[in-house]
Design an enzyme around this catalytic site. Structure first.
Site, PDB file in Angstrom:
ATOM      1  CG  ASN A  25      -0.299  -0.015   2.513  1.00  0.00           C
ATOM      2  OD1 ASN A  25       0.510   0.871   2.791  1.00  0.00           O
ATOM      3  ND2 ASN A  25      -0.609  -0.978   3.355  1.00  0.00           N
ATOM      4  CG  ASP A  35       1.772  -4.773   2.338  1.00  0.00           C
ATOM      5  OD1 ASP A  35       3.003  -4.894   2.484  1.00  0.00           O
ATOM      6  OD2 ASP A  35       1.168  -3.702   2.533  1.00  0.00           O
TER       7      ASP A  35
END
EC number: 3.1.1.106
Length: 177
Positions: A25, A35
């Site tokens: 992000n 992530d």
């Protein structure tokens, strides 16, 4: 040409390549999906490296990529790229996704990395339709490697069977052209 591109069904945090790509992000501070998994597996060293990047340049906008050390991962480096959030396809999403793959490849090339592993960027919480995203990924990478000898090996690491089959089918179709 496609002998350099491979599809793996598995966990990208366990793949021993020069660089893995993180579908990050903009904050680079970790999150959900791949992530979060990469940050957890890499340990606090990765978060520290991301904080250093943030202090130096701020957030990473969609389509851009930055590189850090890999912490406890088997890879040498993590290339963090921010894919677009799907908003119906009328907000430059295809170009931004193309740029995310291309800028990741260029960072790998600039750092002399010969092997790189990609997740399916933007297809999780960012909602990019899987088939359209896979087509952009395969086309971008195939075009990149036709003009360059590096990286020698590119892996699409797919978390589920459906995505694995999708990438395999696209690569097979491309090989038939």
């Amino acid at each position: 040409m496609n002998s350099r591109i491979h599809v793996i069904h598995g966990d990208i945090t366990t793949v021993a390549v020069d660089a893995i790509v993180n579908a990050a992000n903009p904050s680079l501070m970790g999150g959900g999906g791949v992530d979060g998994a990469i940050h957890r597996a890499a340990g606090p060293e990765l978060l520290e490296a991301c904080m250093t990047v943030r202090r130096q340049q701020g957030e990473c906008p969609p389509g851009h990529a930055v590189i850090t050390a890999a912490g406890r991962l088997p890879a040498k480096a993590v290339i963090h790229t921010v894919g677009p959030i799907w908003r119906g396809g009328e907000h430059n999403e295809a170009q931004l996704l193309h740029d995310a793959y291309l800028n990741s490849l260029n960072l790998a090339l600039a750092n002399g990395y010969q092997s790189i592993a990609f997740p399916a960027i933007s297809t999780g919480v960012y909602g990019y339709p899987r088939a359209a995203a896979a087509e952009i990924a395969v086309n971008t990478i195939s075009e990149f490697i036709t003009r360059r000898a590096s990286p020698e090996q590119i892996y699409f690491v797919c978390y589920d069977e459906e995505t694995t089959r999708l990438y395999q089918r696209l690569l097979t179709q491309q090989g038939d052209q």
